[in-house]
Design a protein around this motif. Structure first.
Motif, PDB file in Angstrom:
ATOM      1  N   LEU A 214       0.831  -1.201   0.000  1.00  0.00           N
ATOM      2  CA  LEU A 214       0.000   0.000   0.000  1.00  0.00           C
ATOM      3  C   LEU A 214       0.867   1.254   0.000  1.00  0.00           C
ATOM      4  CD1 LEU A 214      -2.870   1.108   0.008  1.00  0.00           C
ATOM      5  CD2 LEU A 214      -2.751   1.200   2.506  1.00  0.00           C
ATOM      6  N   ASP A 215       1.970   1.203   0.738  1.00  0.00           N
ATOM      7  CA  ASP A 215       2.872   2.354   0.750  1.00  0.00           C
ATOM      8  C   ASP A 215       3.504   2.557  -0.623  1.00  0.00           C
ATOM      9  OD1 ASP A 215       4.788   4.292   2.410  1.00  0.00           O
ATOM     10  OD2 ASP A 215       6.013   3.137   1.006  1.00  0.00           O
ATOM     11  N   ARG A 216       3.998   1.484  -1.215  1.00  0.00           N
ATOM     12  CA  ARG A 216       4.674   1.606  -2.504  1.00  0.00           C
ATOM     13  C   ARG A 216       3.706   2.053  -3.608  1.00  0.00           C
ATOM     14  NH1 ARG A 216       8.414   1.416   0.621  1.00  0.00           N
ATOM     15  NH2 ARG A 216      10.222   0.002   0.473  1.00  0.00           N
ATOM     16  N   ILE A 217       2.452   1.616  -3.521  1.00  0.00           N
ATOM     17  CA  ILE A 217       1.474   1.954  -4.553  1.00  0.00           C
ATOM     18  C   ILE A 217       0.879   3.345  -4.330  1.00  0.00           C
ATOM     19  CG2 ILE A 217      -0.802   1.353  -5.502  1.00  0.00           C
ATOM     20  CD1 ILE A 217      -0.075  -1.613  -4.874  1.00  0.00           C
ATOM     21  N   GLY A 218       0.400   3.602  -3.139  1.00  0.00           N
ATOM     22  CA  GLY A 218      -0.331   4.842  -2.897  1.00  0.00           C
ATOM     23  C   GLY A 218       0.384   5.889  -2.084  1.00  0.00           C
ATOM     24  N   GLY A 219       1.535   5.532  -1.505  1.00  0.00           N
ATOM     25  CA  GLY A 219       2.228   6.467  -0.629  1.00  0.00           C
ATOM     26  C   GLY A 219       1.639   6.459   0.765  1.00  0.00           C
ATOM     27  N   PRO A 220       2.296   7.093   1.731  1.00  0.00           N
ATOM     28  CA  PRO A 220       1.846   7.047   3.127  1.00  0.00           C
ATOM     29  C   PRO A 220       0.532   7.774   3.379  1.00  0.00           C
ATOM     30  CG  PRO A 220       3.677   8.581   2.864  1.00  0.00           C
ATOM     31  CD  PRO A 220       3.550   7.845   1.572  1.00  0.00           C
ATOM     32  N   GLU A 221       0.104   8.630   2.455  1.00  0.00           N
ATOM     33  CA  GLU A 221      -1.121   9.409   2.671  1.00  0.00           C
ATOM     34  C   GLU A 221      -2.362   8.522   2.737  1.00  0.00           C
ATOM     35  OE1 GLU A 221       2.115  11.754   1.205  1.00  0.00           O
ATOM     36  OE2 GLU A 221       1.112  10.018   0.280  1.00  0.00           O
ATOM     37  N   VAL A 222      -2.323   7.382   2.054  1.00  0.00           N
ATOM     38  CA  VAL A 222      -3.502   6.514   2.026  1.00  0.00           C
ATOM     39  C   VAL A 222      -3.797   5.962   3.420  1.00  0.00           C
ATOM     40  CG1 VAL A 222      -4.581   4.468   1.016  1.00  0.00           C
ATOM     41  CG2 VAL A 222      -3.077   5.903  -0.374  1.00  0.00           C
ATOM     42  N   PHE A 223      -2.768   5.401   4.070  1.00  0.00           N
ATOM     43  CA  PHE A 223      -3.034   4.859   5.406  1.00  0.00           C
ATOM     44  C   PHE A 223      -3.218   5.976   6.425  1.00  0.00           C
ATOM     45  CE2 PHE A 223      -2.216   3.043   9.554  1.00  0.00           C
ATOM     46  CZ  PHE A 223      -3.092   1.970   9.531  1.00  0.00           C
ATOM     47  N   LYS A 224      -2.609   7.120   6.207  1.00  0.00           N
ATOM     48  CA  LYS A 224      -2.804   8.262   7.103  1.00  0.00           C
ATOM     49  C   LYS A 224      -4.284   8.638   7.149  1.00  0.00           C
ATOM     50  CE  LYS A 224      -1.006  12.925   8.056  1.00  0.00           C
ATOM     51  NZ  LYS A 224      -2.231  13.743   7.963  1.00  0.00           N
ATOM     52  N   ALA A 225      -4.933   8.616   5.990  1.00  0.00           N
ATOM     53  CA  ALA A 225      -6.367   8.913   5.934  1.00  0.00           C
ATOM     54  C   ALA A 225      -7.169   7.842   6.669  1.00  0.00           C
ATOM     55  CB  ALA A 225      -6.814   9.012   4.477  1.00  0.00           C
ATOM     56  N   ILE A 226      -6.726   6.587   6.553  1.00  0.00           N
ATOM     57  CA  ILE A 226      -7.389   5.494   7.269  1.00  0.00           C
ATOM     58  C   ILE A 226      -7.234   5.682   8.776  1.00  0.00           C
ATOM     59  CG2 ILE A 226      -7.263   3.021   7.759  1.00  0.00           C
ATOM     60  CD1 ILE A 226      -6.473   2.653   4.760  1.00  0.00           C
ATOM     61  N   PHE A 227      -6.010   5.971   9.207  1.00  0.00           N
ATOM     62  CA  PHE A 227      -5.733   6.168  10.627  1.00  0.00           C
ATOM     63  C   PHE A 227      -6.561   7.319  11.192  1.00  0.00           C
ATOM     64  CE2 PHE A 227      -3.165   8.457  13.863  1.00  0.00           C
ATOM     65  CZ  PHE A 227      -3.174   7.492  14.858  1.00  0.00           C
ATOM     66  N   GLU A 228      -6.731   8.360  10.392  1.00  0.00           N
ATOM     67  CA  GLU A 228      -7.490   9.520  10.848  1.00  0.00           C
ATOM     68  C   GLU A 228      -8.998   9.319  10.739  1.00  0.00           C
ATOM     69  OE1 GLU A 228      -5.885  12.659   8.503  1.00  0.00           O
ATOM     70  OE2 GLU A 228      -4.076  12.878   9.748  1.00  0.00           O
ATOM     71  N   GLY A 229      -9.412   8.181  10.181  1.00  0.00           N
ATOM     72  CA  GLY A 229     -10.836   7.865  10.115  1.00  0.00           C
ATOM     73  C   GLY A 229     -11.615   8.660   9.086  1.00  0.00           C
ATOM     74  N   LYS A 230     -10.943   9.109   8.030  1.00  0.00           N
ATOM     75  CA  LYS A 230     -11.630   9.889   7.012  1.00  0.00           C
ATOM     76  C   LYS A 230     -12.625   9.013   6.245  1.00  0.00           C
ATOM     77  CE  LYS A 230      -8.016  13.372   6.453  1.00  0.00           C
ATOM     78  NZ  LYS A 230      -7.075  14.050   5.532  1.00  0.00           N
ATOM     79  N   PRO A 231     -13.758   9.584   5.853  1.00  0.00           N
ATOM     80  CA  PRO A 231     -14.803   8.801   5.174  1.00  0.00           C
ATOM     81  C   PRO A 231     -14.274   8.055   3.950  1.00  0.00           C
ATOM     82  CG  PRO A 231     -15.641  10.976   5.768  1.00  0.00           C
ATOM     83  CD  PRO A 231     -14.155  10.990   6.048  1.00  0.00           C
ATOM     84  N   ASN A 232     -14.653   6.777   3.856  1.00  0.00           N
ATOM     85  CA  ASN A 232     -14.304   5.928   2.711  1.00  0.00           C
ATOM     86  C   ASN A 232     -12.799   5.804   2.463  1.00  0.00           C
ATOM     87  OD1 ASN A 232     -17.016   5.322   1.984  1.00  0.00           O
ATOM     88  ND2 ASN A 232     -17.192   7.384   1.118  1.00  0.00           N
TER      89      ASN A 232
END
Length: 442
Positions: A214-232
């Motif tokens: 996930l990091d290599r494909i989308g960068g750290p921002e993807v999981f950061k949004a997950i960690f922060e509980g952002k919608p979808n």
């Protein structure tokens, strides 16, 4: 979690017997809340088990000798017992002054409930202390842009290990790209060797693959949004692509047959690598010492190779990004007295990761989370691997904490269950994303 997860979380997988040997936690420590120390000092709860317990006790003793008005009293607990006791104590407003933790989701819960001190301003007042640590270790200590914990101990990234002897026989090089991985899968299957060892029954071992992909494909921002509980947040296309690549790897027989019944507890996954039954293994840096101890001279003879996780074509993630356990963490209870808080901060500044403590960790075979220790690492018989780990941690633009530590306990358990189903192909990548999307905010 099971014991391998415990050792992974608490970094007790490295013992003093040999560098990186698996440690057994000792049954020391008392039950119940720790009383505040006398003389205006601070109380601390910490984990039992070597080498960490002895190292911490020496640090506390040295600090107390030099600071009679700010003494630290420490009580030791086994890992699982500690997790139960600290939650109870914090909930009852009876926490010790200094709270040992793992950052991530647990720290987020405490911070948002105002149960631990905001240390952002204190770090700003002590810039030299903050500069002492790897920048990457502060991610798991930060909640909503504020720092709530002091990073400490040592780093344990996830590493791609490989069997040099098998690679020489195949006439191939370790993978640098995802395409390389898929090519090597065919090469080693044609040789009758499993491309990758995997203790899939333990589930968190499979999680390492998703974290890096996930990091290599989308960068750290993807999981950061997950960690922060952002919608979808879990519905990001990078999540779907990650799951798709995993199932392509499974379908290509990238993993040892029967991987879903192999546990990390038994270290059977490591044995498959050093016995030549598998060519590669994605696992934590702590397995280096376990293989050194149990691998019939596999490590000592130079047959163990290690490289960073490969890149993915078109991916957004920096190839220097790491995942794993960035550090351990210490917070200060917001319910402590002003004097206790000041004693704790003094200990944070003058008692944690002193030169003596740094030397002790290196001698036990681990990499402390501080800059400028290259000369010390070079003196170790394991200098090649230690410097590799050091470089990974120090140079990582982003070091992603293990997902099951970063997320809330509820979301983490759902994650592990869905990862298991994803690897068994009983759910699609889309279903994985949808299932996990339902855990946001829980």
């Amino acid at each position: 979690m099971k014991q391998p997860q415990t050792s992974r979380r608490s970094f007790l997988a490295l013992a003093a017997l040999t560098p990186f040997a698996v440690a057994a936690t000792s049954a020391c420590g008392t039950s119940g809340p720790a009383a505040s120390s006398g003389g205006g000092g601070a109380s601390m709860w910490y984990l039992s088990g070597e080498p960490n317990q002895t190292t911490m006790q020496k640090a506390v003793d040295a600090f107390n000798s030099a600071n009679s008005a700010d003494k630290i009293s420490v009580t030791y607990f086994q890992n699982d017992a500690y997790k139960t006791k600290i939650k109870t104590a914090i909930g009852a407003n009876q926490a010790p002054t200094i709270i040992y933790g793992w950052g991530g989701g647990g720290l987020k819960t405490y911070a948002e409930a105002n149960q631990v001190e905001d240390l952002t301003g204190w770090f700003e007042q002590n810039p030299d202390l903050k500069k002492k640590f790897f920048p990457s270790v502060f991610g798991a200590a930060t909640v909503n842009g504020k720092i709530y914990a002091l990073p400490n101990q040592y780093v344990a990234p996830i590493v791609l290990f490989y069997n040099k002897e098998l690679f020489q026989k195949a006439g191939v090089q370790p993978p640098k790209t995802w395409d390389d991985i898929m090519s090597l899968v065919k090469t080693f299957n044609d040789m009758g060797v499993a491309p990758f060892s995997l203790g899939g029954q333990s589930r968190w071992t499979s999680m390492m693959w998703l974290e890096y992909l996930l990091d290599r494909i989308g960068g750290p921002e993807v999981f950061k949004a997950i960690f922060e509980g952002k919608p979808n947040a879990w519905m990001d296309p990078a999540v779907i692509e990650t799951g798709t690549k995993i199932q392509e790897l499974v379908s290509a027989e990238g993993f040892i047959k029967g991987f879903s019944s192999i546990t990390a507890d038994s270290q059977a996954d490591q044995a498959l690598l050093f016995s030549g039954k598998a060519a590669m293994m994605l696992h934590g840096s702590w397995t280096y010492g376990a293989m050194k101890k149990a691998g019939q001279n596999f490590v000592q003879s130079g047959k163990l190779g290690f490289v960073p996780f490969p890149t993915v074509a078109g991916g957004k993630g920096d190839p220097k990004n790491g995942v794993g356990n960035p550090a351990a963490y210490m917070s200060i209870s917001s319910k402590a007295s002003d004097k206790e808080k000041e004693s704790a901060k003094k200990f944070f500044k003058d008692g944690i990761l002193t030169d003596t403590v740094i030397d002790a960790y290196i001698n036990s075979g681990s990499v402390p989370i501080v800059n400028g220790i290259e000369d010390k690492l070079d003196k170790s018989e394991d200098k090649e691997f230690l410097n590799f780990v050091y470089g990974m941690a120090k140079n990582a633009p982003n070091f992603q904490q293990s997902w099951d530590q970063a997320l809330s306990p509820t979301a983490a358990e759902a994650l592990l269950n869905n990862i298991d189903q994803l690897f068994l192909k009983s759910i699609t990548p889309q279903q994985f994303a949808e299932n996990m999307n339902g855990t946001l905010g829980k």
